[in-house]
Design a protein around this motif. Structure first.
Motif, mmCIF file in Angstrom:
data_model
loop_
_atom_site.group_PDB
_atom_site.id
_atom_site.type_symbol
_atom_site.label_atom_id
_atom_site.label_comp_id
_atom_site.label_asym_id
_atom_site.label_seq_id
_atom_site.Cartn_x
_atom_site.Cartn_y
_atom_site.Cartn_z
ATOM 1 N N MET A 96 0.831 -1.193 0.000
ATOM 2 C CA MET A 96 0.000 0.000 0.000
ATOM 3 C C MET A 96 0.872 1.252 0.000
ATOM 4 O O MET A 96 2.037 1.213 0.384
ATOM 5 N N ILE A 97 0.295 2.379 -0.420
ATOM 6 C CA ILE A 97 0.997 3.655 -0.407
ATOM 7 C C ILE A 97 0.886 4.247 0.992
ATOM 8 O O ILE A 97 -0.209 4.357 1.550
ATOM 9 N N ILE A 98 2.025 4.616 1.579
ATOM 10 C CA ILE A 98 2.014 5.136 2.949
ATOM 11 C C ILE A 98 2.316 6.637 2.996
ATOM 12 O O ILE A 98 2.322 7.225 4.074
ATOM 13 N N THR A 99 2.539 7.251 1.849
ATOM 14 C CA THR A 99 2.803 8.690 1.793
ATOM 15 C C THR A 99 1.597 9.405 1.198
ATOM 16 O O THR A 99 1.192 9.091 0.068
ATOM 17 N N PRO A 100 0.998 10.351 1.917
ATOM 18 C CA PRO A 100 -0.142 11.092 1.354
ATOM 19 C C PRO A 100 0.279 11.874 0.117
ATOM 20 O O PRO A 100 1.359 12.473 0.078
ATOM 21 N N LEU A 101 -0.556 11.862 -0.896
ATOM 22 C CA LEU A 101 -0.258 12.588 -2.120
ATOM 23 C C LEU A 101 -0.611 14.065 -1.966
ATOM 24 O O LEU A 101 -1.604 14.413 -1.309
ATOM 25 N N LEU A 102 0.212 14.913 -2.553
ATOM 26 C CA LEU A 102 -0.109 16.326 -2.604
ATOM 27 C C LEU A 102 -1.215 16.540 -3.639
ATOM 28 O O LEU A 102 -1.526 15.652 -4.436
ATOM 29 N N LYS A 103 -1.801 17.726 -3.617
ATOM 30 C CA LYS A 103 -2.960 18.007 -4.458
ATOM 31 C C LYS A 103 -2.677 17.745 -5.937
ATOM 32 O O LYS A 103 -3.473 17.098 -6.625
ATOM 33 N N HIS A 104 -1.534 18.219 -6.449
ATOM 34 C CA HIS A 104 -1.248 18.050 -7.877
ATOM 35 C C HIS A 104 -0.947 16.594 -8.204
ATOM 36 O O HIS A 104 -1.241 16.133 -9.314
ATOM 37 N N GLN A 105 -0.406 15.854 -7.251
ATOM 38 C CA GLN A 105 -0.130 14.430 -7.481
ATOM 39 C C GLN A 105 -1.433 13.631 -7.504
ATOM 40 O O GLN A 105 -1.603 12.724 -8.322
ATOM 41 N N GLN A 106 -2.359 13.970 -6.616
ATOM 42 C CA GLN A 106 -3.648 13.290 -6.586
ATOM 43 C C GLN A 106 -4.429 13.552 -7.868
ATOM 44 O O GLN A 106 -5.075 12.652 -8.415
ATOM 45 N N LYS A 107 -4.349 14.789 -8.367
ATOM 46 C CA LYS A 107 -5.039 15.109 -9.616
ATOM 47 C C LYS A 107 -4.486 14.279 -10.763
ATOM 48 O O LYS A 107 -5.236 13.758 -11.606
ATOM 49 N N VAL A 119 3.519 9.353 -7.988
ATOM 50 C CA VAL A 119 2.297 9.151 -8.779
ATOM 51 C C VAL A 119 2.320 7.778 -9.433
ATOM 52 O O VAL A 119 1.330 7.037 -9.408
ATOM 53 N N ALA A 120 3.469 7.412 -9.995
ATOM 54 C CA ALA A 120 3.587 6.110 -10.660
ATOM 55 C C ALA A 120 3.405 4.966 -9.670
ATOM 56 O O ALA A 120 2.708 3.982 -9.963
ATOM 57 N N LEU A 121 4.011 5.071 -8.488
ATOM 58 C CA LEU A 121 3.850 4.028 -7.467
ATOM 59 C C LEU A 121 2.399 3.949 -6.993
ATOM 60 O O LEU A 121 1.904 2.860 -6.688
ATOM 61 N N SER A 123 1.840 26.994 -9.695
ATOM 62 C CA SER A 123 1.332 26.928 -8.321
ATOM 63 C C SER A 123 2.143 25.986 -7.432
ATOM 64 O O SER A 123 1.972 25.981 -6.210
ATOM 65 N N LEU A 124 3.018 25.167 -8.040
ATOM 66 C CA LEU A 124 3.838 24.267 -7.239
ATOM 67 C C LEU A 124 4.773 25.062 -6.339
ATOM 68 O O LEU A 124 5.363 26.054 -6.755
ATOM 69 N N LYS A 125 4.910 24.628 -5.127
ATOM 70 C CA LYS A 125 5.787 25.324 -4.189
ATOM 71 C C LYS A 125 7.222 24.810 -4.347
ATOM 72 O O LYS A 125 7.798 24.186 -3.462
ATOM 73 N N CYS A 155 16.586 21.389 -7.103
ATOM 74 C CA CYS A 155 15.353 22.186 -7.070
ATOM 75 C C CYS A 155 14.162 21.240 -7.130
ATOM 76 O O CYS A 155 13.712 20.857 -8.205
ATOM 77 N N ARG A 156 13.640 20.868 -5.944
ATOM 78 C CA ARG A 156 12.593 19.858 -5.865
ATOM 79 C C ARG A 156 11.518 20.295 -4.884
ATOM 80 O O ARG A 156 11.733 21.174 -4.040
ATOM 81 N N ILE A 157 10.371 19.642 -4.976
ATOM 82 C CA ILE A 157 9.258 20.020 -4.116
ATOM 83 C C ILE A 157 9.554 19.721 -2.651
ATOM 84 O O ILE A 157 8.953 20.288 -1.751
ATOM 85 N N THR A 158 10.512 18.836 -2.389
ATOM 86 C CA THR A 158 10.898 18.508 -1.016
ATOM 87 C C THR A 158 12.031 19.395 -0.495
ATOM 88 O O THR A 158 12.516 19.188 0.614
#
Length: 444
Positions: free
Chosen positions: A1-12, A34-36, A221-223, A399-402
């Protein structure tokens, strides 16, 4: 199972993707998550993950263990054995494209549910063994994903070689000749085929059914950290100018009884680029390179000393530059680590978690898969790759979202009127110099 919550753009993205698809999202925005997540969404149990060697060794195992509870193994000789041992679990088999094409027989024995083709530009050329082996194995897999930061690298034809792996040519043409007939025309100067007017727009429209793109508004809009670019121009030293002038006029230069002598313009141009970095690399490969005085090294020292609180990556292109930078930093009493192999996970982890050393020397040829560099705020390009795609990937390592900082700074060090200044100009126009070398009259 996926144990990391998806961010809004990933869920979309996950909600939008249906069936086989190319996922094109900016570097560092979470394509792999997203792929996982698609694995769980599809109920897949046997997953083949392919990428370049660096990503397979350094990244995918970390991504799987961080975001899921799936079993995985990296580059097994016989994937079926591992799958049978873990038949009650979701199993991911990770292998690089080069190795996959040498183990086609073993990998064809598995009834795969899903293929994730990361860094799909690695198999963009249909003539290569990598592409042919990948296509043989993936053609019978029910669901397929390819991942990349951008749809195109340097040539329009690069798109076809990737998309054909998703839909067997239904979108863009059954063969490369059909693709060229639709979107390209013969170049009047004899340089093969060139895109027709608005060809890229048409290609993107025609592949829409098997593609997911973020909109410009979503990307904005990505941070993500703000990218701040700086160019530091230095003068050529007298020795650099002498050698560069000789190569430019005669395709020949001598230093300490070592010789550069070639009749090929492209080779000469690359030798001139190396001279700008302080390296005289003779034509005879068995001879050790000589070092040339260069003002670039002082700039490196000044950037490090002016940013004592920040982690810094010094990107460079050629192996002799690694040795040159190592010796110089040692002389200056500056601590550093060297990433000179894909199998540098211990060095990368040390760099990521410790405050010191804060400087990493990394060749751009190793830029893929080095997510442990995300803590760096400054990237110094001592020299540049000739590929825009590789330059973009190098920038994307930090330069990454994390990222924890709000901005990422890039410093390009170039010699005034030098060949490296031309390379930087080409890359800033999102062009690869390898493509532009077909017209060397504008460069020599």
């Amino acid at each position: 199972m996926i144990i990391t919550p998806l961010l809004k753009h990933q869920q979309k993205a996950l909600d939008t993707i249906k069936g086989s698809c190319g996922i094109y999202m900016p570097f560092g925005s979470g394509k792999s998550l997203v792929a996982l997540s698609m694995i769980e969404s599809l109920g897949a149990r046997r997953i083949l993950i392919t990428s370049d060697r660096n990503n397979i060794i350094n990244t995918w195992g970390d991504q799987i263990s961080r975001h899921t509870d799936y079993e995985f193994i990296v580059r097994p000789d016989n994937p079926l054995t591992f799958i049978q041992k873990n038949k009650d679990s979701v199993v991911c088999i990770c292998i690089n494209y080069d190795l996959l094409c040498r183990r086609v027989k073993e990998y064809l024995k598995v009834d795969w549910d899903l293929w994730i083709g990361d860094e799909s530009s690695e198999v963009k050329d249909q003539r290569t063994a990598k592409h042919k082996g990948t296509r043989v194995i993936t053609s019978n897999i029910r669901k397929r994903l390819i991942l990349n930061g951008r749809i195109m690298t340097e040539r329009l034809e690069d798109i076809y070689g990737q998309v054909v792996l998703l839909d067997e040519g239904k979108s863009l043409g059954r063969t490369l000749s059909h693709f060229r007939g639709r979107y390209m025309e013969e170049d009047s100067q004899g340089y093969g085929f060139i895109p027709r007017r608005s060809a890229f727009t048409r290609v993107r429209r025609d592949m829409a059914k098997v593609s997911y793109f973020m909109t410009p508004e979503e990307e904005a809009s990505l941070k993500m950290p703000e990218r701040i670019y700086n160019v530091v121009t230095v003068n050529m030293t007298p020795e650099q100018k002498r050698i560069d002038d000789e190569l430019k006029l005669h395709f020949q230069a001598v230093m300490s009884e070592k010789v550069i002598d070639t009749k090929y313009a492209a080779v000469t141009y690359i030798k001139r680029i190396q001279v700008m970095g302080g390296i005289f690399r003779p034509t005879e490969e068995t001879q050790e390179p000589e070092r040339i005085p260069t003002e670039k090294l002082d700039v490196v020292k000044n950037i490090i000393q002016s940013n004592k609180k920040d982690k810094i990556i010094i990107w460079h292109t050629y192996i002799p530059e690694t040795d040159l930078l190592k010796d110089y930093l040692t002389e200056q009493g500056i601590e550093y680590v060297v990433v000179d192999s894909p199998k540098c996970s211990d060095v990368l982890e040390k760099y990521r978690t410790n405050k010191f050393p804060k400087v990493a020397l990394v060749r751009t040829s190793l830029c893929k898969g080095l997510n442990q560099l995300v803590g760096a705020r400054i990237g110094v390009f001592y020299s540049n790759p000739l590929s825009y795609s590789r330059r973009a990937q190098a920038e994307g390592r930090t330069c990454r979202i994390t990222s924890t900082s709000n901005d990422t700074h890039y410093f390009d060090i170039v010699c005034r009127n030098g060949t490296d200044q031309v390379v930087h100009h080409m890359l800033s126009q999102k062009k690869g110099l390898t493509f532009c070398l077909t017209n060397l009259r504008n460069l020599l």
